[in-house]
Design a protein around this motif. Structure first.
Motif, mmCIF file in Angstrom:
data_model
loop_
_atom_site.group_PDB
_atom_site.id
_atom_site.type_symbol
_atom_site.label_atom_id
_atom_site.label_comp_id
_atom_site.label_asym_id
_atom_site.label_seq_id
_atom_site.Cartn_x
_atom_site.Cartn_y
_atom_site.Cartn_z
ATOM 1 N N ASP A 125 -12.190 1.503 31.574
ATOM 2 C CA ASP A 125 -13.277 0.548 31.393
ATOM 3 C C ASP A 125 -12.938 -0.734 32.148
ATOM 4 O O ASP A 125 -12.258 -1.625 31.621
ATOM 5 C CB ASP A 125 -13.478 0.266 29.904
ATOM 6 N N VAL A 126 -13.402 -0.832 33.390
ATOM 7 C CA VAL A 126 -13.022 -1.959 34.236
ATOM 8 C C VAL A 126 -13.607 -3.274 33.729
ATOM 9 O O VAL A 126 -13.023 -4.346 33.925
ATOM 10 C CB VAL A 126 -13.442 -1.709 35.700
ATOM 11 N N ARG A 127 -14.761 -3.222 33.072
ATOM 12 C CA ARG A 127 -15.331 -4.458 32.516
ATOM 13 C C ARG A 127 -14.468 -4.985 31.390
ATOM 14 O O ARG A 127 -14.181 -6.195 31.310
ATOM 15 C CB ARG A 127 -16.753 -4.201 32.027
ATOM 16 N N ALA A 145 -14.695 1.059 41.065
ATOM 17 C CA ALA A 145 -15.172 -0.030 40.216
ATOM 18 C C ALA A 145 -16.658 0.116 39.910
ATOM 19 O O ALA A 145 -17.099 -0.086 38.768
ATOM 20 C CB ALA A 145 -14.884 -1.377 40.885
ATOM 21 N N GLN A 146 -17.432 0.479 40.929
ATOM 22 C CA GLN A 146 -18.871 0.632 40.732
ATOM 23 C C GLN A 146 -19.181 1.782 39.777
ATOM 24 O O GLN A 146 -20.034 1.659 38.886
ATOM 25 C CB GLN A 146 -19.550 0.866 42.086
ATOM 26 N N GLU A 189 -17.214 3.177 37.468
ATOM 27 C CA GLU A 189 -16.722 2.939 36.109
ATOM 28 C C GLU A 189 -17.577 1.928 35.356
ATOM 29 O O GLU A 189 -17.673 1.980 34.126
ATOM 30 C CB GLU A 189 -15.263 2.473 36.144
ATOM 31 N N ARG A 190 -18.212 1.020 36.077
ATOM 32 C CA ARG A 190 -19.109 0.067 35.418
ATOM 33 C C ARG A 190 -20.344 0.765 34.853
ATOM 34 O O ARG A 190 -20.898 0.334 33.848
ATOM 35 C CB ARG A 190 -19.544 -1.026 36.402
ATOM 36 N N ARG A 191 -20.761 1.849 35.494
ATOM 37 C CA ARG A 191 -22.000 2.526 35.095
ATOM 38 C C ARG A 191 -21.750 3.745 34.211
ATOM 39 O O ARG A 191 -22.701 4.235 33.588
ATOM 40 C CB ARG A 191 -22.776 2.953 36.343
#
Length: 482
Positions: free
Chosen positions: A269-271, A257-258, A260-262
């Motif tokens: 695209d987890v967001r 998750a961390q 993929e956010r960056r």
């Protein structure tokens, strides 16, 4: 993930994707459900040849783990390199894996062959959906009927798998479930090459370095650890829980998750996934649906063989009503979705799952007349069509053409997690040999899942009561061939 919709429906969008396109891409999509369901009646013969060791369970689970990891990746590759190219590459892998399986001298080689087949079959459905959506957006056709064709040729074939597998195993032995892949893959390659000449807009990277960056290999690796630890833990529940996998899973989830956010070009695209509540809810609903789904298709054939003394062929034929009803209800569900939307479609599917589970818990036993068995099997075929059509159309309607391949890959991933969850459920409710009491407990589990899903569908705020507005066609551009 973005949603590209319009409030107006052009007259061009009343037409459907031609069957020559949807039918050709659907041919390869039957490989995954066949390979995942035929094994239910072949596993007894495989155990007899190689011995009933713990490795036998990997013959089933190895394919699911490989496919669960590879499916979103296949969708992403299709968007980058062309859906048809990746689709055909997957058919080549299926053929290679099948040949290895036919010649396998040990159970280890058989597991390896199933992993190769799993990776190959992961490419078909996501890229078939991408090609259908690409045609739909280029020519302004609605994709609903094409999705129905895909569903009939893939999900409903899961129910046909035990029957076909039973006939093949009874006549030619368990090796036949491997060589049957070869003519199907060859036919699919010919048809896709001939008819599926239009796909989605593909974004070809400028260089190999750009391709690697677009693939987000770190994200893929973390996703591999995340899904593998999930599947392995579920598999361990059949023998003894591997609790050490839980911290591995938690760390992999946090790291994935961390990252993929960056990431500039995230694998998933987890967001956007968190913002797209309709897609997130559909994936969660799919997980529970398939956990119940595979309890039926793994549990009943084994119960028929162990408790009623049926042969593999007889057990497979007894499952035919599930396949036949599944095909008919898939077509009926497509009309229901077109007229009334996802909520009513899924309501019918979840109610049928609830009723089917109750019947399995109260009616089925080793002394029940064969007609009763066939009637219950028919009822259990109804949710197959309605749930698949409702969920798959929702995924298609809330994602863009560039995203739909990866989204459908994620849909398939949670499907395979559900299959492994079903294996754990059967081990808990029935043990190694499924008797009447174990089947009844499995029926109550299916009924409970049906009830939870029904409540969720009726109270959901992330699905409309009518079908989503039509996809806005993109401007025609050169280079759409996949």
């Amino acid at each position: 993930m973005s949603v590209i919709v319009t409030d107006t429906v052009s007259t061009r969008q009343n037409r459907s994707v031609p069957f020559r396109v949807s039918g050709s891409v659907a041919t390869g999509s039957i490989l995954q459900p066949l390979n995942s369901s035929m094994i239910a009646v072949a596993i007894v013969g495989i155990a007899a040849q190689f011995g009933s060791s713990s490795g036998i369970t990997w013959v089933i689970s190895g394919l699911y783990i490989a496919t669960a990891v590879a499916a979103p990746m296949a969708g992403k590759l299709g968007a980058l390199l062309g859906a048809r190219r990746v689709y055909l590459g997957g058919l080549a892998l299926v053929s290679l894996g099948s040949i290895v399986g036919i010649l396998a001298p040990t159970v280890g080689w058989l597991i390896f062959s199933r992993i190769i087949v799993g990776i190959g079959t992961a490419t078909q459905y996501p890229n078939a959906m991408t090609m259908i959506r690409g045609y739909s957006e280029r020519y302004g056709a609605q994709p609903r009927t094409a999705i129905t064709t895909l569903s009939v040729c893939s999900q409903s074939v899961v129910a046909l798998g035990p029957a076909l597998g039973g006939l093949l195993v009874g006549a030619f032995g368990w090796h036949s479930i491997m060589w049957v892949n070869l003519p199907i893959a060859a036919l699919s390659a010919v048809m896709v090459t001939r008819f599926a000449t239009v796909g989605s807009v593909r974004r070809v990277p400028a260089s190999r370095r750009q391709l690697l960056r677009s693939l987000d290999l770190v994200g893929v690796l973390l996703f591999l650890v995340l899904i593998s630890s999930t599947m392995l833990f579920l598999l361990s529940l059949t023998t003894g829980p591997a609790w050490w996998l839980l911290p591995v899973w938690a760390l992999a989830l946090a790291a994935f998750a961390q990252w993929e956010r960056r990431a500039d070009e995230p694998f998933i695209d987890v967001r956007a996934l968190a913002r797209n509540r309709a897609l997130s809810a559909t994936l969660a609903r799919t997980l529970l649906t398939y956990a119940a789904f595979y309890c039926v298709y793994f549990g009943i054939p084994q119960w028929l063989q162990y408790s009623r003394g049926m042969s593999a062929t007889q057990a497979g034929l007894t499952m035919l009503p599930v396949a036949g009803v599944g095909v008919l209800t898939t077509m009926l569900a497509s009309r229901t979705y077109g007229r009334h939307g996802a909520r009513r479609t899924l309501t019918v599917g979840t109610c049928s799952l609830l009723v089917g589970g109750v019947l399995l818990a109260l009616v089925e036993d080793s002394t029940a007349p064969i007609l009763v068995l066939l009637l219950v099997a028919g009822v259990l075929g109804i949710p197959n069509g309605f749930n698949n059509i409702g969920n798959q159309n929702l995924v298609s309607s809330v994602t863009s053409v560039e995203e739909v391949g990866t989204a459908i890959g994620m849909y398939r991933t949670v499907q395979y997690i559900g299959a492994n969850l079903a294996t754990a459920v059967l081990a808990t409710t029935s043990g190694d040999i499924i008797g009447d009491d174990g089947l009844h407990r499995t029926g109550w589990f299916i009924a409970a899942v049906g009830f939870i899903l029904l409540v969720g569908v009726l109270t959901s705020r992330s699905m409309g009561d009518r079908p989503r507005a039509s996809v806005h066609p993109l401007e025609e551009k050169p280079g759409l061939s996949a």
